[in-house]
Scaffold this active site. Structure first.
Site: not given
Ligand SMILES: NC(=O)c1ccc[n+]([C@@H]2O[C@H](COP(=O)([O-])OP(=O)(O)OC[C@H]3O[C@@H](n4cnc5c(N)ncnc54)[C@H](OP(=O)(O)O)[C@@H]3O)[C@@H](O)[C@H]2O)c1
Length: 232
Positions: A220, A8-9, A137-138
């Protein structure tokens, strides 16, 4: 200097983690979009074969074992349980949790051999307190809680730590797609610190958790939520 694999980088939180950790580590990155970089592999983590290929590409790039795995890739689905299709259920479990589990199973042998390792899962406060209309999701995020604790016990004497960071709302493309303008304001209003969490806060915690100073922190779940889980 550690060998670090980050999923997810390409966006949001994972991209910021990569930026911070790149200063003094060697990184191998992944996402779905195509990027022309030697230390990057584009793949969909729903595919188990691709997960194994990602692991092999990282090992090949480092010419060594992986010291740190950061499971950050994830997606968000917001809808009532009765509207969730079977395909969506499998997909979200696979991408948000199963891929992290499989990658962990692949990196752990090298970590044990080297008697050092760190695994960080990016969970969510939705896995800590629950979120109506985000039950799937939860569930995928709370799975990290049991996983981190159990694996932490399994490798406790190998100098390997497993932790989960649970962010509150973070301003990234995921949040921008999930929230309209009104909902965005609601998030700010209900958050005790009246703000979104910043990706840099999560990246800096990753930097600390992979340091030797954090060797005692394992199993943790650490909430970075601007107070959202504290009550009201
Ligand atoms: N933003 C929030 O409010 C929030 C809150 C709590 C937790 N999180 C968690 O933090 C993490 C990152 O989220 P973010 O907010 O940074 O979201 P984001 O900007 O949408 O980034 C998501 C990343 O995951 C990759 N990804 C998604 N689906 C994938 C798949 N099927 N296979 C491989 N890679 C995949 C994407 O790759 P591509 O874009 O290249 O497809 C992107 O690099 C997630 O696990 C999310 O649940 C986010």
């Amino acid at each position: 200097m550690k060998n670090i694999l980050i999923t997810g980088a390409t966006s949001g939180i994972g991209k910021q983690i990569a930026t911070v950790l790149s200063a003094d580590n060697d990184l191998f990155l992944s996402g779905r979009r195509k990027l022309d970089k030697v230390n990057y592999y584009a793949c969909d983590l729903v595919d188990m074969f691709e997960i194994e290929t990602l692991y092999n590409k990282a090992i090949e790039y480092f010419n060594s074992d992986i010291d740190v795995l950061i499971n950050c890739a994830g997606q968000y689905i917001y809808k009532p349980i009765e509207k969730m299709s079977f395909d969506e259920i499998s997909y979200l479990l696979d991408v948000n949790f199963k891929s992290a589990y499989i990658l962990s199973s692949l990196v752990i042998e090298g970590m044990k051999k080297n008697n050092w390792g760190r695994i960080i899962n990016i969970g969510s406060i939705s896995g800590v307190v629950g979120e109506a209309n985000a039950s799937l999701y939860s569930a995928t995020k709370s799975a990290f809680n049991g996983f981190s604790k159990a694996l932490a016990l399994e490798v406790a004497t190998n100098n390997i730590t497993i932790n989960t960071i649970n962010p509150g709302w973070v301003e990234t493309p995921l949040a921008q797609n999930a929230l309209n303008q009104e909902e965005r304001q609601e998030v700010i209003d209900i958050t005790p610190q009246k703000r979104f969490v910043e990706p840099i806060e999560i990246a800096n915690l990753c930097k600390y958790l992979i340091s030797n100073s954090a060797k005692g922190i394992t199993g943790q779940g650490i909430n970075i939520c601007a107070g959202l889980t504290c009550g009201c």
